[in-house]
Design an enzyme around this catalytic site. Structure first.
Site, PDB file in Angstrom:
ATOM      1  N   HIS A 370       0.796  -1.231   0.000  1.00 18.57           N
ATOM      2  CA  HIS A 370       0.000   0.000   0.000  1.00 18.57           C
ATOM      3  C   HIS A 370       0.819   1.268   0.000  1.00 18.57           C
ATOM      4  CE1 HIS A 370      -4.237  -1.191   0.538  1.00 18.57           C
ATOM      5  NE2 HIS A 370      -3.720  -2.289   1.055  1.00 18.57           N
ATOM      6  N   LYS A 561      -9.408  14.198   3.407  1.00 16.53           N
ATOM      7  CA  LYS A 561      -8.536  13.023   3.483  1.00 16.53           C
ATOM      8  C   LYS A 561      -7.618  13.240   4.678  1.00 16.53           C
ATOM      9  CE  LYS A 561      -7.102  13.979  -0.741  1.00 16.53           C
ATOM     10  NZ  LYS A 561      -7.029  12.757  -1.504  1.00 16.53           N
ATOM     11  N   ARG A 562      -6.837  12.214   5.049  1.00 13.41           N
ATOM     12  CA  ARG A 562      -5.881  12.432   6.128  1.00 13.41           C
ATOM     13  C   ARG A 562      -4.986  13.629   5.804  1.00 13.41           C
ATOM     14  NH1 ARG A 562      -5.847   8.667  10.585  1.00 13.41           N
ATOM     15  NH2 ARG A 562      -3.937   9.764  11.134  1.00 13.41           N
ATOM     16  N   LYS A 567       0.308  14.686   0.790  1.00 16.33           N
ATOM     17  CA  LYS A 567      -0.986  14.952   0.154  1.00 16.33           C
ATOM     18  C   LYS A 567      -1.122  16.440  -0.197  1.00 16.33           C
ATOM     19  CE  LYS A 567      -3.487  11.084   2.360  1.00 16.33           C
ATOM     20  NZ  LYS A 567      -4.303  10.373   1.350  1.00 16.33           N
ATOM     21  N   THR A 669      -8.720   6.796  -3.060  1.00 15.22           N
ATOM     22  CA  THR A 669     -10.062   6.334  -3.388  1.00 15.22           C
ATOM     23  C   THR A 669     -11.059   7.488  -3.255  1.00 15.22           C
ATOM     24  OG1 THR A 669     -10.264   5.542  -1.107  1.00 15.22           O
ATOM     25  CG2 THR A 669      -9.765   3.905  -2.806  1.00 15.22           C
ATOM     26  N   LYS A 673     -14.676   8.345  -5.308  1.00 16.29           N
ATOM     27  CA  LYS A 673     -15.977   8.675  -4.704  1.00 16.29           C
ATOM     28  C   LYS A 673     -16.511   9.976  -5.281  1.00 16.29           C
ATOM     29  CE  LYS A 673     -14.204   6.774  -0.415  1.00 16.29           C
ATOM     30  NZ  LYS A 673     -13.649   7.210   0.891  1.00 16.29           N
TER      31      LYS A 673
HETATM   32  C1  LIG Z   1     -12.288   7.431   1.207  1.00 19.36           C
HETATM   33  C2  LIG Z   1     -11.849   7.796   2.534  1.00 19.36           C
HETATM   34  C3  LIG Z   1     -10.495   8.031   2.794  1.00 19.36           C
HETATM   35  C4  LIG Z   1      -9.445   7.942   1.720  1.00 19.36           C
HETATM   36  O1  LIG Z   1      -9.401   9.171   1.016  1.00 19.36           O
HETATM   37  P1  LIG Z   1      -8.180   9.528   0.034  1.00 19.36           P
HETATM   38  O2  LIG Z   1      -8.669  10.788  -0.608  1.00 19.36           O
HETATM   39  O3  LIG Z   1      -8.088   8.413  -0.947  1.00 19.36           O
HETATM   40  O4  LIG Z   1      -6.969   9.700   0.850  1.00 19.36           O
HETATM   41  C5  LIG Z   1     -10.119   8.383   4.069  1.00 19.36           C
HETATM   42  N1  LIG Z   1     -11.022   8.509   5.057  1.00 19.36           N
HETATM   43  C6  LIG Z   1     -12.337   8.303   4.835  1.00 19.36           C
HETATM   44  C7  LIG Z   1     -13.297   8.474   5.969  1.00 19.36           C
HETATM   45  C8  LIG Z   1     -12.794   7.934   3.588  1.00 19.36           C
HETATM   46  O5  LIG Z   1     -14.100   7.710   3.396  1.00 19.36           O
END
Ligand SMILES: *Cc1c(COP(=O)(O)O)cnc(C)c1O
Length: 853
Positions: A370, A561-562, A567, A669, A673
């Site tokens: 990952h 996101k985190r 990032k 991901t 979404k």
């Molecule tokens: C989808 C999701 C992530 C991952 O988001 P990235 O933009 O891919 O880093 C992290 N936390 C939550 C709660 C999510 O639903």
């Protein structure tokens, strides 16, 4: 008297009916018999629990049907091992998958209750940090929907990911007491508890039959108690199990202490044992060598493998058939110790010859990598490892010796490659390399997006790629369209279903049929209206949570996101400051009104990430208050990003920020979404962004920045961030404002670790990408001005996102890694369940002696 448990009651096949009236009756029964309340005294939680139990009963019927089917027709089962499952609330998803959303809403309405209010009562099981844990949850949904026999194995953390609040612009962490009101979904299975050894030493001896053997004399042991939650597929009868382990004290072990009269010592030991599964480690992307973390990893893996051996025995299969019954997937290296543990179980406890055991192990395990960040690769200091797992270290040495011997022979003349491949890092203080253990013990190693898989082969795992190129796979991540579209965006989902039918829910490629509707002005209008309604809902939430008033007509520019340097949330902030600077330099500047929304947690010990949050909130404070801005820019940081909150924010984004430095984000991901919900992405050519752009078309994706290859070349040349500062007046103005303390009440020191660090080091190349980012943002502004044109991009974005369904990802895992097939499950009706149960009991329940007594 035992009317409720007699077979007669069970023959009433309306008990778990999916119709409105039986649901309402069952709900009232649960308020009374489960919560033990009269309706007038029931509080919100009682009502939620009663509804959850009503739904669970309906799932249990399918769960038992699934168990029956899987027992009577054994098929290879996926065991998905993951230290994290970021599930999000279950109730709404279970209603969706059962197909009873409308019935339940109506049944509640008849009782004067609002379903949304009940849904809001559920505490979210936040048993993960971010993307990796959420992937595991999406995969569990797809496995069940595709009717693949699967068990998710993990840890039942008492405290999940911390709750974040923002106080004075800074992140404050609180414990996540998600179990406080009880968890209606889980079933404790004490009868399947197992014992796990830790610490101590090993003894080598020859047994009566002359076999060389090793005995592990542990320093302590703990019990693992499984808690099962049902994972129901969409409109199928398959209910797979998520089995999470909780650590408890072993009574036998405390007995000694107890006999010596040390009662408090024994109690203390009990508390210590339970600490093992107390809390989820909140570190993200950065590995920390903490003993408790290694114990957690070993604990859940050891429990899970014992559980799999129990199931094997149930099928009357020998342990040497383990790999035929189970395809074990390692979600990152956290469960990689399972490779050594299975060897130990087979060789030490089941007396299987080493070579046979190794064959079984290597055909059972597969490993998903990952991360490419070297600081995130797990390495355990040798002494620590030996203290906790002395027998496993011996086994790892043995695996290593045999492996390196094989390498040396086939790699004749390749110098120091063996040292680089070794499971033991001897370049500094000696350490066990978990990624190497995972590679050697797995038949397949996969990356999570094409670029990531390529870089993995060229970079972190290049020596393994050189010797075993055939082991490597690339399977791009996906997300479940159930939770992330059908459940979270009902307005868009309804519009889609009206236009193309509801087949898209399980076959997201069908959304292609939406494309022709992009030319239909009426459809575009309805599309726009659905999205605006989502934005208006979010605006209410933003106001409640932050007090910031935002205009739903403005562009919602979202980065959730985190929080992490790679990032690059701070790159987004530099752009905001640039726009602000334009307004301050020319109060009449044409700026497309934007609402910048940020959310995400920073690891509590990651000071730089926490400073990034403070940077965002401080810039927000200045801009939101400045009358000259006249509402053209608004900035908000929304606290406590989690799955439930994501369900409200992904459907309301216009523009999604996916701006990591190329080569750093394995997949991402969030990008998927957003695309599925009709937002357009602005992003670098990193992770799955590349494939997303290819799939939905370059016109629908605002790409910018250096490519991974260009990043490598620039670094090789010697990157000088100050040169970009010197060259670009707008960038200079932005950095100067920060350095002067404009956003820190005149204090130039507060954000100096950001501004100064960017000028001198800039490890994630923000300044190199700034120009191109600002230019791409100008394109998004221009595009947003023409709303009809924007809808013409938004509709194809959804229409072409089918590839990013986790159903597609799981089909690829099934075909290319696991070699498993669907097993459709027929529904046992209540009456048949009763007949099955009677067969097993051997006589009618009413005649059991305990009843007669
Ligand atoms: C989808 C999701 C992530 C991952 O988001 P990235 O933009 O891919 O880093 C992290 N936390 C939550 C709660 C999510 O639903």
């Amino acid at each position: 008297m035992a009317a409720n448990t007699s077979p007669v009651a069970a023959t009433d096949n309306t008990r778990t009916s999916l119709a409105r009236t039986p649901i309402r009756r069952a709900f009232l029964d649960h308020v009374f018999y489960t919560q033990a309340k009269l309706p007038g005294l029931a509080n919100q939680n009682d009502l939620f629990q009663a509804l959850a139990h009503t739904v669970r009963d309906r799932m249990v019927q399918r769960w038992i049907s699934t168990g029956e089917k899987h027992l009577s027709t054994p098929a290879r089962t996926v065991a998905y091992l993951s230290a994290e499952f970021l599930l999000g609330p279950h109730l709404g998803n279970n209603l969706l998958n059962l197909g009873i959303q409308d019935e339940v809403r109506e049944a509640m309405r008849e009782l004067g209750l609002d379903l949304d209010m009940l849904l809001a009562q559920e505490a979210e099981p936040g048993l993960g940090n971010g993307g990796l844990g959420r992937l595991a949850a999406c995969f569990m949904d797809s496995l069940a929907t595709l009717e693949i026999p699967a068990i998710g194995y993990g840890i039942r953390y008492e405290y999940g990911i911390f709750q974040q609040s923002i106080i004075d612009g800074m992140q404050v962490e609180n414990t996540d007491t998600w179990l406080r009101n009880g968890n209606p979904w889980e079933i404790q299975r004490s009868d399947w508890a197992v014992e796990v050894k830790l610490g101590g030493h090993t003894e080598h001896y020859t047994d009566d039959r002359g076999h060389y053997r090793v005995r592990w004399v542990p320093g302590k042991s703990v019990m693992g108690v499984p808690f099962d939650s049902p994972i129901l597929g969409y409109r199928v009868n398959t209910v797979n199990t998520l089995r999470l382990w909780r650590a408890e004290a072993t009574e036998a072990f405390d007995f000694d202490v107890f006999n010596r009269g040390d009662y408090l010592g024994a109690v203390n030991r009990k508390v210590t044992s339970e600490n093992l599964t107390k809390v989820l480690y909140p570190n993200d992307e950065t590995y920390q060598g903490k003993a408790l973390r290694l114990e957690q990893q070993y604990f859940f893996v050891a429990c899970s493998l014992q559980d799999m051996l129990r199931i094997l025995e149930l099928h009357q299969m020998p342990v040497t058939c383990f790999h035929e019954q189970f395809a074990v997937q390692l979600n990152d290296t956290h469960p990689a110790i399972g490779i050594a543990e299975l060897m130990r179980l087979l060789v030490d406890e089941h007396l299987v010859p080493w070579d046979t055991a190794w064959h079984v192990t290597r055909h059972a395990f597969a490993y998903t990598n990952h991360t490419l960040l070297p600081e995130a690769l797990e390495c355990w200091p040798l002494e620590l490892f030996e203290t906790i797992l002395p027998r496993h270290l011996e086994i790892i040495y043995e695996i290593n010796t045999r492996f390196l011997e094989e390498v040396r022979i086939r790699d004749y003349g390749h110098g120091d490659r063996a040292a680089r491949l070794s499971l033991i890092d001897e370049s500094g203080p000696r350490a066990v390399r978990m990624a190497h253990l995972a590679c050697v013990g797995s038949h397949t190693i996969n990356g999570v997006a094409d670029l990531h898989a390529k870089l993995m082969r060229e970079d972190v795992l290049r020596d393994f790629n050189a010797i075993w190129p055939e082991k490597f796979e690339s399977i791009t991540n996906g997300v479940t369209p159930r939770r992330w579209l059908a459940l979270s965006n009902p307005r868009l989902a309804r519009l889609m279903t009206d236009a193309i039918g509801d087949g898209w829910v399980t076959d997201l490629e069908q959304t292609r049929a939406l494309e022709i509707h992009a030319d239909d002005a009426g459809f575009r209008e309805r599309w726009h209206a659905a999205h605006q309604a989502n934005k208006a809902d979010l605006a209410v939430l933003i106001r409640q949570q932050t007090g910031v008033v935002v205009d739903p007509a403005s562009m919602f520019d979202v980065m959730v996101k985190r929080i992490h340097e790679y990032k690059r949330q701070h790159l987004a902030v530099l752009h905001i400051i640039a726009l602000y600077h334009r307004i301050k330099s020319d109060p009449h500047a044409e700026i497309v009104p934007r609402t910048f929304l940020f959310a995400g947690k920073a690891a509590p010990g990651y000071h730089y990430a926490k400073l990034m949050i403070r940077f965002i909130t401080s810039v927000a404070d200045v801009i939101n208050r400045d009358p000259q801005v006249r509402d053209r820019l608004k900035v908000a940081f929304l606290p406590n990003f989690n799955v439930g909150f994501g369900q409200r924010i992904y459907p309301a984004g216009d523009l999604s920020e996916q701006i990591s430095l190329a080569g750093k984000e394995a997949s991402g991901t969030g990008n998927m979404k957003f695309a599925m919900n009709g937002a357009l992405n602005i992003g670098t050519l990193d992770g799955a962004n590349i494939e997303l752009r290819d799939a939905i078309g370059a016109e629908q994706f605002f790409a910018f920045g250096l490519t991974a290859a260009e990043v490598a070349a620039l670094r090789a040349d010697g990157y000088r961030p100050a040169a970009y500062y010197a060259r670009n007046p707008e960038l200079r103005a932005v950095i100067d404002l920060v350095q002067q303390g404009f956003f820190s009440k005149g204090d130039p020191t507060l954000f100096e670790p950001i501004a100064g660090n960017l000028l001198q080091h800039d490890p994630y190349l923000l300044l190199a990408d700034f120009d191109s980012y600002v230019a791409a943002q100008a394109q998004t502004s221009a595009a947003f001005l023409d709303q009809a044109a924007w809808q013409r991009m938004s509709i194809p974005s959804v229409a072409r996102s089918g590839y990013f369904s986790s159903d597609r990802a799981i089909r690829e895992y099934c075909a290319r890694i696991w070699h498993v097939k669907p097993v459709p499950v027929p529904l046992l009706r209540d009456a048949e369940q009763s007949a099955t149960a009677q067969r097993e009991w051997g006589r009618p329940r009413a005649m059991a002696p305990s009843d007669a007594a």
